[in-house]
Write an enzyme that holds these catalytic residues in place. Structure first.
Site, PDB file in Angstrom:
ATOM      1  N   THR A 190       0.802  -1.079  -0.127  1.00 39.99           N
ATOM      2  CA  THR A 190       0.030  -0.137  -0.199  1.00 39.99           C
ATOM      3  C   THR A 190       0.935   1.153  -0.052  1.00 39.99           C
ATOM      4  OG1 THR A 190      -1.569  -1.093   1.409  1.00 39.99           O
ATOM      5  CG2 THR A 190      -1.719   1.257   1.433  1.00 39.99           C
ATOM      6  N   ARG A 218     -13.545  -8.752   0.970  1.00 38.77           N
ATOM      7  CA  ARG A 218     -12.699  -8.370   2.174  1.00 38.77           C
ATOM      8  C   ARG A 218     -12.229  -6.805   2.112  1.00 38.77           C
ATOM      9  NH1 ARG A 218      -7.094  -6.315   2.763  1.00 38.77           N
ATOM     10  NH2 ARG A 218      -6.482  -6.984   4.615  1.00 38.77           N
ATOM     11  N   GLY A 242       0.772  -2.894   5.707  1.00 42.57           N
ATOM     12  CA  GLY A 242       0.828  -4.212   6.320  1.00 42.57           C
ATOM     13  C   GLY A 242      -0.589  -5.258   6.447  1.00 42.57           C
TER      14      GLY A 242
HETATM   15  C1  SD4 Z   1      -4.405  -4.291   3.468  1.00 42.81           C
HETATM   16  N1  SD4 Z   1      -2.871  -2.705   4.471  1.00 42.81           N
HETATM   17  O1  SD4 Z   1      -5.365  -4.469   2.677  1.00 42.81           O
HETATM   18  C2  SD4 Z   1      -3.498  -3.249   3.115  1.00 42.81           C
HETATM   19  C3  SD4 Z   1      -2.291  -4.108   2.593  1.00 42.81           C
HETATM   20  C4  SD4 Z   1      -1.073  -3.519   2.794  1.00 42.81           C
HETATM   21  O2  SD4 Z   1       1.305  -3.998   3.304  1.00 42.81           O
HETATM   22  O3  SD4 Z   1      -0.615  -2.608   3.125  1.00 42.81           O
HETATM   23  N2  SD4 Z   1      -0.121  -4.480   2.774  1.00 42.81           N
HETATM   24  O4  SD4 Z   1      -4.422  -4.919   4.348  1.00 42.81           O
END
Ligand code: SD4
Length: 330
Positions: A190, A218, A242
């Site tokens: 992200t 989701r 994350g």
């Molecule tokens: C999520 N936080 O959809 C986002 C994905 C992401 O590192 O940031 N991944 O959970």
């Protein structure tokens, strides 16, 4: 923190006000705030933040507002067809649909968000339109899409052919793993961006295609105000990247801002939020989460559960890619 220099730049009332585009408010507040020696700063997650910060800086350098800068900045990442975790090049859910999540928040605590949005090139600008042109904060799914189409937002057919190919391969190889998709921390995830402009205004934006091969329906932390992003212009701003489920569980970005409100530095606040995530989870396998924060003084904080999180930092001196502190090695 280890720094790598990348680019140098030249010097360069709720109700009704919620409905007023921020750009109009800019002109009203500008003269009062200008020339007070405020040092603008832009932070964003991962190394894709370098290009995004560069774009955002164009707005900041022209004495523009942080809210405009962050929107323009993260659009660069959304438009990057080689990026598999944000925008049009994003990975699909396990049924093959690319569903995008985004949110944006300005210095007046105005905010907008979209989730589960399919086939629209710039979810961050749809989130901005929700903020600027509706009385709502969040639109999802078919409603968000209809809103975007009504406002003539650019459409895009997703997944891109090359992404579809990867998906088909994954589907064949992982048919048995549908219930527990594996987060890919090699992917640069992200983009969350937080910024302070020359007027001292804080704003932030966050946009993602979410967890690759997620369950249909989701939604993670990224479009949720208080989880993936939070801004309080009196205190500071924070964003997260994350595993969204873990970030939501502690109201991550809001928690970081509240910790700063109660006297923690941005670094201390990010570390405390990560500690809280660790304390709430018995199994930390693959559980990477990271926070990025700034306060009103322009001080910076960043911390992750596992080693490997980095962020782009841009000031008048240029752009650095900075390795964040972490709690543990993989
Ligand atoms: C999520 N936080 O959809 C986002 C994905 C992401 O590192 O940031 N991944 O959970």
């Amino acid at each position: 923190m280890e720094r790598r220099r990348f680019f140098k730049f030249g010097a360069v009332g709720l109700g009704l006000s919620l409905l007023k585009p921020t750009s109009l408010m800019a002109a009203e507040s500008k003269s009062k705030d200008e020339d007070q020696g405020i040092e603008p700063i832009i932070l964003s997650t991962w190394n894709h933040g370098i290009a995004a910060n560069q774009k955002a800086w164009e707005t900041i350098a022209k004495n523009g507002l942080a809210i405009d800068a962050v929107e323009q900045g993260v659009k660069v990442t959304e438009a990057d067809v080689s990026n598999r975790s944000v925008g049009i090049g994003g990975m699909p859910d396990r049924d093959g649909h690319v569903t995008l999540d985004a949110c944006i928040m300005d210095h007046q605590s105005r905010c907008g968000a979209v989730a589960y949005l399919e086939g629209i090139a710039h979810p961050i600008s749809v989130a901005r339109a929700v903020m600027d042109h509706t009385q709502h904060v969040m639109l999802v799914g078919a409603g968000a899409k209809q809103f975007a189409l009504d406002r003539q937002f650019k459409t895009i057919k997703t997944p891109l052919p090359e992404v579809k190919k990867e998906y088909e391969k994954w589907k064949k190889e992982n048919a048995a793993k549908f219930e527990k998709p594996v987060i890919n921390h090699e992917n640069h995830d992200t983009i969350g961006m937080i910024a302070m402009d020359r007027h001292g205004n804080l704003s932030g934006a966050c946009t993602t295609s979410g967890w690759a091969y997620k369950m249909p329906g989701r939604v993670g932390d990224s479009p949720i105000i208080g989880a993936g992003l939070f801004v309080d212009n009196e205190v500071g701003a924070a964003c997260a990247t994350g595993l969204g489920e873990a970030i939501i569980r502690i109201a991550g970005s809001s928690t970081v801002v509240e910790l700063m409100r109660h006297g923690k530095t941005p670094q201390e606040a990010c570390e405390e939020a990560v500690r809280r995530i660790i304390a709430k989870h018995q199994d930390l396998t693959g559980l990477q989460c990271a926070f990025l924060a700034i306060n009103k003084k322009g001080e910076v904080g960043a911390y992750s559960v596992y080693e490997g999180f980095n962020f782009a930092k841009t000031t008048v001196k240029g752009t650095d890619l900075v390795d964040a502190g972490f709690n543990r090695k993989w």
